[in-house]
Scaffold this active site. Structure first.
Site, PDB file in Angstrom:
ATOM      1  N   HIS A  14       0.872  -1.181   0.000  1.00 34.92           N
ATOM      2  CA  HIS A  14       0.000   0.000   0.000  1.00 34.92           C
ATOM      3  C   HIS A  14       0.906   1.227   0.000  1.00 34.92           C
ATOM      4  O   HIS A  14       1.566   1.516   0.998  1.00 34.92           O
ATOM      5  CB  HIS A  14      -0.881  -0.019   1.244  1.00 34.92           C
ATOM      6  CG  HIS A  14      -1.836   1.139   1.342  1.00 34.92           C
ATOM      7  ND1 HIS A  14      -2.900   1.303   0.483  1.00 34.92           N
ATOM      8  CD2 HIS A  14      -1.882   2.194   2.204  1.00 34.92           C
ATOM      9  CE1 HIS A  14      -3.570   2.387   0.812  1.00 34.92           C
ATOM     10  NE2 HIS A  14      -2.979   2.948   1.837  1.00 34.92           N
TER      11      HIS A  14
ATOM     12  N   ASP B  22     -11.257  -3.122  -3.877  1.00 37.20           N
ATOM     13  CA  ASP B  22     -10.880  -2.518  -2.597  1.00 37.20           C
ATOM     14  C   ASP B  22     -12.056  -2.608  -1.617  1.00 37.20           C
ATOM     15  O   ASP B  22     -12.357  -1.670  -0.888  1.00 37.20           O
ATOM     16  CB  ASP B  22     -10.439  -1.056  -2.776  1.00 37.20           C
ATOM     17  CG  ASP B  22      -9.728  -0.507  -1.524  1.00 37.20           C
ATOM     18  OD1 ASP B  22      -9.114  -1.302  -0.800  1.00 37.20           O
ATOM     19  OD2 ASP B  22      -9.810   0.712  -1.280  1.00 37.20           O
TER      20      ASP B  22
END
Length: 430
Positions: free
Chosen positions: A183, A309
């Site tokens: 991330h 997501d």
């Protein structure tokens, strides 16, 4: 167990691997694709589904979904996530390690593998923690975790800010041919920011997050990949500068891939409107210019995969002032429909879209799915690309309802989802 063969006839076959679109049939036997093509119009001793010209394609593979189990079953369970995925045409889900306990122990990975097999109607593959406790301080036991069934390694919504720790994990993972998923967001640059930094944030009176929070971390990682040779996947990029960084790294031959959230392909910062907390995401929704850059990066192959997501949050965490609300939105059920907006607006071809939703994720993860070919697993989705509907969040199968597409007009509805030759969702019977 052997079951009766099933023939999908009169289908629009779309293979994201070759880019071919054919009218024809596809025969499923014993959980795999036995035959397909324009010539296949009938089969002896087989059940038959007349597709009526609808699209038949490999099932979607979602590389980034947060599931509450274990520790937060009120948000989402493996069972409810599987039902939501099946309704959206997703046949394989990669679950993130942000659970309680964290997925940093081989025994917990083994539990998730077994629990998913027993309760989920789709394939759920656990990604293990990259560092112990997701703290970014000490490398997790990558070899043992992979042996237990971890498909990849990531710290979920957290970034590894210590460059030495990231270097060690990339080096160690390289020796196990393990995939590192990161991330890319520097928490120090994010600070107290809650949305994209710029004029719109100033108008709303909200603290901004600069694009540099993403690009600086991504640039650092590219240099570490060059140093170590480890396989690296940027979980999500969201701005034009990030696309240029990945494009440059690929041109140099680095083993790098990246994803983009369907939210960042479909929405921009203006959609936040009057402080809509369901659109508070990490990374934040960007400027329209960045959204257009993400579409171009998808078209030219810089962006490899599209992810949902999927991040369910309960009402208590979302019904708050925008700055205090939790990040995240559900997305498994709307992934395909939202992505079809790109096809209907003539921005992306259907084979290219499905490539990013199925074939490329399968390729990156080393899975045999994602293709329409003889011998491939019969993980399939049949959908009507033009079927219009208005999304009602109350009808979502996910336990949480924090969708950014509530009451949105969408096109493209899943008719049938099949996993290993078994129909796990059938809209015709609803």
């Amino acid at each position: 167990m052997s079951t009766k063969p099933l023939l999908f006839k009169n289908a629009r076959l779309v293979d994201p691997d070759t880019g071919r679109e054919d009218k024809g049939g596809l025969l499923v036997r014993d959980g795999v694709i036995q035959d397909l093509g324009p010539q296949l119009t009938q089969a002896v001793d087989a059940d038959i589904i007349d597709c009526g010209g609808q699209v038949l394609a490999p099932g979607l593979i979602d590389m980034r979904a947060f599931i509450g189990e274990p520790g937060g079953p009120y948000r989402e369970t493996l069972k409810s996530a599987g039902e939501a995925a099946a309704a959206g045409g997703v046949t394989t889900v990669v679950s993130m390690p942000d659970t309680s306990p964290v997925l940093d122990d081989p025994a917990v990975i083994d539990f998730i593998v077994r629990r998913a097999r027993d309760t989920s109607i789709v394939n759920i593959l656990p990604a293990a923690a990259l560092t112990k406790g997701l703290k970014g301080e000490e490398m997790a036991e990558i070899g043992r975790l992979k042996e237990a069934g971890a498909i990849a390694f990531t710290d979920g919504v957290r970034s590894v800010t210590n460059a030495q720790v990231m270097r060690r994990t990339l080096t160690y993972a390289r020796d196990f041919d393990a995939l590192i998923v990161h991330h890319v967001e520097d928490p120090d640059l994010v600070g107290q920011g809650v949305m994209n930094e710029g004029e719109f944030a100033s108008r709303l009176g909200l603290s901004g997050i600069p694009r540099e929070a993403e690009t600086i971390m991504l640039e650092r990682d590219m240099r570490l990949v060059r140093l170590t040779g480890g396989r690296y996947h940027a979980a999500m990029i969201s701005c034009a500068d990030s696309a240029e960084i990945v494009r440059s790294a690929k041109a140099k031959g680095l083993p790098v891939t990246c994803g983009v959230s369907i939210n960042h392909l479909s929405l921009n910062e203006n959609d936040i409107g009057d402080y809509r907390t369901f659109l508070k995401l990490s990374p934040p929704l960007r400027h329209e210019d960045d959204r257009q850059a993400m579409i171009e990066a998808l078209n030219d192959g810089t962006v490899d995969v599209i992810v949902s997501d999927h991040n369910p949050q309960d009402v208590e965490n979302k019904r708050l002032p925008f700055a205090e609300a939790a990040d995240g939105a559900v997305g498994l059920e709307t992934l395909l429909s939202a992505a079809m907006r790109l096809v209907h607006s003539d921005r992306v071809s259907l084979p290219k879209l499905l490539r990013a939703l199925s074939m490329k994720p399968a390729e990156i993860l080393g899975l045999p799915a994602g293709r329409l070919k003889i011998g491939a697993p019969a993980d399939l989705v049949l959908f009507d690309p033009d079927a219009p509907y208005v999304l009602d969040k109350r009808q979502l199968k996910s336990l949480s309802k924090n969708t950014p597409f509530d009451e949105a007009r969408l096109e493209g509805q899943v008719t049938i989802t099949m996993v290993a030759g078994r129909i796990v969702f059938d809209r015709r019977s609803m």
